[in-house]
Write an enzyme that holds these catalytic residues in place. Structure first.
Site, PDB file in Angstrom:
ATOM      1  N   SER A   4      39.058  41.995  29.287  1.00 47.68           N
ATOM      2  CA  SER A   4      39.992  40.974  29.738  1.00 47.68           C
ATOM      3  C   SER A   4      39.356  40.076  30.800  1.00 47.68           C
ATOM      4  CB  SER A   4      41.267  41.653  30.249  1.00 47.68           C
ATOM      5  OG  SER A   4      42.305  40.710  30.401  1.00 47.68           O
ATOM      6  N   MET A   5      39.895  39.993  32.038  1.00 49.20           N
ATOM      7  CA  MET A   5      39.246  39.196  33.065  1.00 49.20           C
ATOM      8  C   MET A   5      37.845  39.713  33.341  1.00 49.20           C
ATOM      9  SD  MET A   5      40.284  38.352  37.047  1.00 49.20           S
ATOM     10  CE  MET A   5      39.752  39.949  37.694  1.00 49.20           C
ATOM     11  N   HIS A  24      46.151  45.151  23.879  1.00 52.36           N
ATOM     12  CA  HIS A  24      45.209  44.514  24.799  1.00 52.36           C
ATOM     13  C   HIS A  24      44.218  45.500  25.440  1.00 52.36           C
ATOM     14  CE1 HIS A  24      43.544  41.608  27.513  1.00 52.36           C
ATOM     15  NE2 HIS A  24      43.890  42.328  28.556  1.00 52.36           N
ATOM     16  N   PHE A  44      42.159  41.959  35.275  1.00 52.06           N
ATOM     17  CA  PHE A  44      43.090  41.507  36.306  1.00 52.06           C
ATOM     18  C   PHE A  44      44.291  42.443  36.394  1.00 52.06           C
ATOM     19  CE2 PHE A  44      46.633  38.631  37.647  1.00 52.06           C
ATOM     20  CZ  PHE A  44      46.130  38.296  38.899  1.00 52.06           C
ATOM     21  N   ASP A  65      47.442  41.444  20.353  1.00 54.16           N
ATOM     22  CA  ASP A  65      47.199  41.439  21.793  1.00 54.16           C
ATOM     23  C   ASP A  65      48.331  40.647  22.437  1.00 54.16           C
ATOM     24  OD1 ASP A  65      46.320  40.965  24.422  1.00 54.16           O
ATOM     25  OD2 ASP A  65      44.220  40.887  23.817  1.00 54.16           O
TER      26      ASP A  65
END
Length: 265
Positions: free
Chosen positions: A100-101, A231, A32, A201
Protein backbone atom coordinates in the site's frame (compact mmCIF):
# COMPACT_ATOMS: atom_id res chain seq x y z
CA UNK A 1 2.78 -12.56 21.49
CA UNK A 2 1.61 -9.11 22.61
CA UNK A 3 0.36 -6.27 20.43
CA UNK A 4 3.60 -4.43 21.20
CA UNK A 5 5.58 -7.35 19.77
CA UNK A 6 3.44 -7.44 16.64
CA UNK A 7 3.88 -3.75 15.82
CA UNK A 8 7.58 -3.59 16.72
CA UNK A 9 10.13 -3.26 13.89
CA UNK A 10 11.91 -6.37 12.66
CA UNK A 11 15.59 -6.80 11.76
CA UNK A 12 17.10 -10.13 10.67
CA UNK A 13 20.70 -10.55 9.37
CA UNK A 14 21.55 -12.27 6.11
CA UNK A 15 22.32 -15.97 5.75
CA UNK A 16 24.70 -15.98 2.78
CA UNK A 17 25.08 -19.75 3.16
CA UNK A 18 21.51 -19.95 1.82
CA UNK A 19 21.97 -17.41 -1.00
CA UNK A 20 25.03 -18.69 -2.83
CA UNK A 21 27.47 -16.71 -0.72
CA UNK A 22 25.84 -13.36 -1.48
CA UNK A 23 24.45 -11.14 1.24
CA UNK A 24 20.96 -10.20 0.04
CA UNK A 25 18.94 -7.54 1.87
CA UNK A 26 15.22 -6.83 1.56
CA UNK A 27 13.48 -3.75 2.95
CA UNK A 28 9.79 -4.40 3.64
CA UNK A 29 7.51 -1.44 4.43
CA UNK A 30 4.00 -1.47 5.88
CA UNK A 31 1.28 0.95 4.82
CA UNK A 32 -0.61 4.01 6.05
CA UNK A 33 -2.20 3.52 9.52
CA UNK A 34 -0.89 -0.07 9.50
CA UNK A 35 2.07 -1.58 11.30
CA UNK A 36 4.91 -4.07 10.82
CA UNK A 37 2.44 -6.79 11.86
CA UNK A 38 0.88 -6.57 8.39
CA UNK A 39 4.13 -7.50 6.63
CA UNK A 40 6.12 -9.53 9.16
CA UNK A 41 5.04 -12.96 7.83
CA UNK A 42 6.12 -11.79 4.36
CA UNK A 43 9.44 -10.53 5.69
CA UNK A 44 10.07 -13.70 7.69
CA UNK A 45 9.42 -15.83 4.61
CA UNK A 46 12.28 -13.97 2.93
CA UNK A 47 14.48 -14.34 5.99
CA UNK A 48 13.80 -18.09 5.85
CA UNK A 49 15.47 -18.26 2.43
CA UNK A 50 18.52 -16.38 3.68
CA UNK A 51 17.75 -12.70 3.10
CA UNK A 52 18.52 -9.99 5.58
CA UNK A 53 15.26 -8.15 6.26
CA UNK A 54 14.46 -4.78 7.73
CA UNK A 55 10.86 -3.91 8.59
CA UNK A 56 10.80 -0.37 10.00
CA UNK A 57 8.00 1.01 12.14
CA UNK A 58 7.12 4.15 10.21
CA UNK A 59 6.94 7.37 12.29
CA UNK A 60 3.54 7.97 13.86
CA UNK A 61 2.54 4.30 13.62
CA UNK A 62 2.28 1.87 16.49
CA UNK A 63 1.31 4.68 18.88
CA UNK A 64 -1.94 6.59 18.17
CA UNK A 65 -3.70 8.09 15.20
CA UNK A 66 -3.27 11.49 16.85
CA UNK A 67 0.50 10.97 16.76
CA UNK A 68 0.30 9.98 13.10
CA UNK A 69 -1.56 13.20 12.38
CA UNK A 70 1.58 15.13 13.36
CA UNK A 71 3.71 13.23 10.84
CA UNK A 72 4.16 13.70 7.11
CA UNK A 73 5.37 11.90 4.00
CA UNK A 74 8.91 13.18 4.57
CA UNK A 75 9.00 11.43 7.95
CA UNK A 76 7.87 8.09 6.49
CA UNK A 77 10.28 8.39 3.59
CA UNK A 78 13.11 9.06 6.04
CA UNK A 79 12.13 5.87 7.87
CA UNK A 80 12.41 3.67 4.78
CA UNK A 81 15.58 5.44 3.64
CA UNK A 82 17.25 4.74 6.99
CA UNK A 83 16.28 1.06 6.79
CA UNK A 84 17.61 0.86 3.23
CA UNK A 85 20.90 2.49 4.15
CA UNK A 86 21.42 -0.02 6.95
CA UNK A 87 20.81 -2.91 4.55
CA UNK A 88 23.04 -1.39 1.88
CA UNK A 89 25.90 -1.02 4.36
CA UNK A 90 25.65 -4.64 5.51
CA UNK A 91 24.76 -6.50 2.31
CA UNK A 92 25.89 -6.90 -1.29
CA UNK A 93 22.55 -6.11 -2.89
CA UNK A 94 19.17 -4.73 -1.78
CA UNK A 95 15.58 -5.30 -2.93
CA UNK A 96 12.75 -2.97 -1.90
CA UNK A 97 9.26 -4.21 -1.00
CA UNK A 98 6.12 -2.51 0.27
CA UNK A 99 2.40 -2.83 0.91
CA UNK A 100 0.00 0.00 0.00
CA UNK A 101 1.65 3.31 1.04
CA UNK A 102 4.75 1.23 1.72
CA UNK A 103 4.74 0.41 -1.98
CA UNK A 104 4.60 4.12 -2.83
CA UNK A 105 7.48 4.84 -0.47
CA UNK A 106 9.74 2.17 -1.93
CA UNK A 107 8.87 3.29 -5.47
CA UNK A 108 10.00 6.80 -4.54
CA UNK A 109 13.17 5.32 -3.05
CA UNK A 110 13.78 3.23 -6.18
CA UNK A 111 13.37 6.34 -8.33
CA UNK A 112 15.87 8.24 -6.18
CA UNK A 113 18.44 5.42 -5.97
CA UNK A 114 18.30 4.29 -9.60
CA UNK A 115 20.51 1.39 -10.62
CA UNK A 116 21.68 0.68 -7.07
CA UNK A 117 18.34 -1.07 -6.41
CA UNK A 118 18.19 -4.71 -7.52
CA UNK A 119 14.40 -4.96 -7.66
CA UNK A 120 11.08 -3.66 -6.35
CA UNK A 121 8.19 -5.78 -5.02
CA UNK A 122 4.79 -4.14 -4.63
CA UNK A 123 1.58 -5.42 -3.07
CA UNK A 124 -1.46 -3.23 -3.71
CA UNK A 125 0.60 -0.05 -3.98
CA UNK A 126 -1.16 3.32 -3.73
CA UNK A 127 -0.09 6.18 -6.00
CA UNK A 128 -3.50 7.61 -6.99
CA UNK A 129 -7.23 7.42 -6.34
CA UNK A 130 -10.42 7.96 -8.28
CA UNK A 131 -12.41 8.76 -5.11
CA UNK A 132 -14.07 12.17 -5.37
CA UNK A 133 -14.20 12.72 -1.60
CA UNK A 134 -10.40 12.94 -1.52
CA UNK A 135 -10.65 16.29 -3.32
CA UNK A 136 -12.17 17.74 -0.15
CA UNK A 137 -9.26 16.77 2.09
CA UNK A 138 -7.47 20.16 2.00
CA UNK A 139 -10.56 21.72 3.62
CA UNK A 140 -11.94 18.84 5.68
CA UNK A 141 -8.60 18.20 7.44
CA UNK A 142 -8.99 21.56 9.22
CA UNK A 143 -12.47 20.64 10.49
CA UNK A 144 -12.13 16.94 11.30
CA UNK A 145 -9.12 15.24 12.83
CA UNK A 146 -9.91 11.83 11.40
CA UNK A 147 -12.39 9.58 9.62
CA UNK A 148 -13.14 5.87 10.09
CA UNK A 149 -10.09 3.75 9.39
CA UNK A 150 -9.07 1.69 6.37
CA UNK A 151 -7.37 -1.19 8.20
CA UNK A 152 -8.36 -4.87 8.21
CA UNK A 153 -9.53 -5.09 4.61
CA UNK A 154 -8.88 -8.83 4.73
CA UNK A 155 -11.04 -11.62 3.29
CA UNK A 156 -9.66 -14.28 5.63
CA UNK A 157 -11.83 -14.51 8.76
CA UNK A 158 -10.39 -13.61 12.14
CA UNK A 159 -7.21 -11.90 10.86
CA UNK A 160 -6.27 -8.39 12.04
CA UNK A 161 -3.78 -5.91 10.62
CA UNK A 162 -3.06 -4.30 14.01
CA UNK A 163 -3.41 -0.76 12.68
CA UNK A 164 -5.48 2.28 13.62
CA UNK A 165 -9.26 2.34 13.50
CA UNK A 166 -9.15 6.00 12.44
CA UNK A 167 -7.50 7.66 9.42
CA UNK A 168 -5.88 10.99 10.43
CA UNK A 169 -6.70 13.51 7.72
CA UNK A 170 -3.67 15.82 7.86
CA UNK A 171 -1.40 12.81 7.50
CA UNK A 172 -3.57 11.37 4.72
CA UNK A 173 -3.46 14.66 2.84
CA UNK A 174 0.34 14.71 3.07
CA UNK A 175 0.49 11.22 1.61
CA UNK A 176 -1.80 12.13 -1.28
CA UNK A 177 -0.01 15.43 -1.98
CA UNK A 178 3.13 13.40 -2.65
CA UNK A 179 1.50 11.05 -5.13
CA UNK A 180 1.89 13.47 -8.04
CA UNK A 181 5.66 14.02 -7.53
CA UNK A 182 6.00 10.25 -7.20
CA UNK A 183 4.09 9.64 -10.43
CA UNK A 184 6.31 12.20 -12.16
CA UNK A 185 9.37 10.31 -10.90
CA UNK A 186 8.23 6.84 -12.05
CA UNK A 187 10.34 6.98 -15.24
CA UNK A 188 13.39 6.98 -12.97
CA UNK A 189 12.47 3.47 -11.77
CA UNK A 190 14.67 1.21 -13.88
CA UNK A 191 14.90 -1.85 -11.60
CA UNK A 192 12.83 -4.98 -12.21
CA UNK A 193 9.35 -4.72 -10.70
CA UNK A 194 7.04 -7.41 -9.33
CA UNK A 195 3.55 -5.92 -8.93
CA UNK A 196 0.97 -8.02 -7.10
CA UNK A 197 -2.56 -6.69 -6.77
CA UNK A 198 -5.77 -8.07 -5.31
CA UNK A 199 -8.69 -8.79 -7.60
CA UNK A 200 -10.90 -7.13 -4.96
CA UNK A 201 -9.39 -4.21 -3.05
CA UNK A 202 -11.63 -1.88 -1.01
CA UNK A 203 -8.81 0.59 -0.26
CA UNK A 204 -6.72 1.06 -3.42
CA UNK A 205 -8.43 1.16 -6.80
CA UNK A 206 -6.94 -0.29 -10.04
CA UNK A 207 -5.77 3.11 -11.29
CA UNK A 208 -2.58 2.84 -9.22
CA UNK A 209 -1.46 -0.39 -10.88
CA UNK A 210 -2.18 1.02 -14.35
CA UNK A 211 -0.20 4.18 -13.61
CA UNK A 212 2.78 2.25 -12.28
CA UNK A 213 2.88 -0.14 -15.24
CA UNK A 214 2.74 2.75 -17.70
CA UNK A 215 5.10 5.02 -15.77
CA UNK A 216 8.19 3.00 -14.84
CA UNK A 217 11.05 2.74 -17.32
CA UNK A 218 11.93 -0.81 -16.33
CA UNK A 219 11.67 -3.33 -19.16
CA UNK A 220 11.18 -6.09 -16.55
CA UNK A 221 7.72 -5.66 -15.02
CA UNK A 222 5.64 -8.63 -13.86
CA UNK A 223 2.04 -8.16 -12.73
CA UNK A 224 0.20 -10.87 -10.81
CA UNK A 225 -3.40 -10.89 -9.64
CA UNK A 226 -4.14 -12.19 -6.15
CA UNK A 227 -7.52 -13.85 -6.67
CA UNK A 228 -8.68 -14.52 -3.11
CA UNK A 229 -7.42 -11.55 -1.11
CA UNK A 230 -8.52 -8.03 -0.25
CA UNK A 231 -6.20 -5.06 0.35
CA UNK A 232 -3.98 -6.47 3.11
CA UNK A 233 -3.09 -9.45 0.94
CA UNK A 234 0.08 -10.14 2.94
CA UNK A 235 -2.16 -11.49 5.73
CA UNK A 236 -4.85 -12.92 3.50
CA UNK A 237 -5.60 -16.12 1.58
CA UNK A 238 -2.89 -15.44 -1.02
CA UNK A 239 -0.07 -14.80 1.45
CA UNK A 240 1.75 -18.02 0.51
CA UNK A 241 1.62 -16.99 -3.14
CA UNK A 242 3.16 -13.64 -2.21
CA UNK A 243 5.89 -15.40 -0.25
CA UNK A 244 6.77 -17.81 -3.07
CA UNK A 245 6.66 -15.23 -5.85
CA UNK A 246 8.71 -12.76 -3.80
CA UNK A 247 11.39 -15.32 -2.99
CA UNK A 248 11.66 -16.37 -6.64
CA UNK A 249 11.85 -12.74 -7.77
CA UNK A 250 14.55 -11.87 -5.22
CA UNK A 251 16.60 -14.90 -6.23
CA UNK A 252 16.29 -13.99 -9.90
CA UNK A 253 17.09 -10.28 -9.72
CA UNK A 254 19.88 -10.58 -7.18
CA UNK A 255 21.39 -13.51 -9.05
CA UNK A 256 21.35 -11.58 -12.30
CA UNK A 257 22.89 -8.59 -10.60
CA UNK A 258 25.61 -10.65 -8.96
CA UNK A 259 26.48 -12.16 -12.32
CA UNK A 260 26.58 -8.76 -14.01
CA UNK A 261 28.79 -7.34 -11.25
CA UNK A 262 31.14 -10.28 -11.42
CA UNK A 263 30.52 -11.13 -7.77
CA UNK A 264 28.84 -14.50 -8.15
CA UNK A 265 30.77 -17.00 -6.00
Amino acid sequence: MTDADLVAPLSVPARPDLTGGRRVGVLVSHGFTGSPASVKPWARSLADVGCAVEVPLLPGHGTSWQDLNTRRWEDWYAGVREAHDKLAAENDVVVLAGLSMGGALVLRLAADLGDSVAGVILVNPAVATTRKDVLALPVVKHVLGSLPGITNDIAKPGVLEHGYDRSPLKAAHSMMQNWRPLRDALPQVTAPVLLMRSAVDHVVDPSSARIIRAGVSSDDVTELVLPRSFHVATLDHDAEMIHAESAAFVARVTGARAEADGTRP
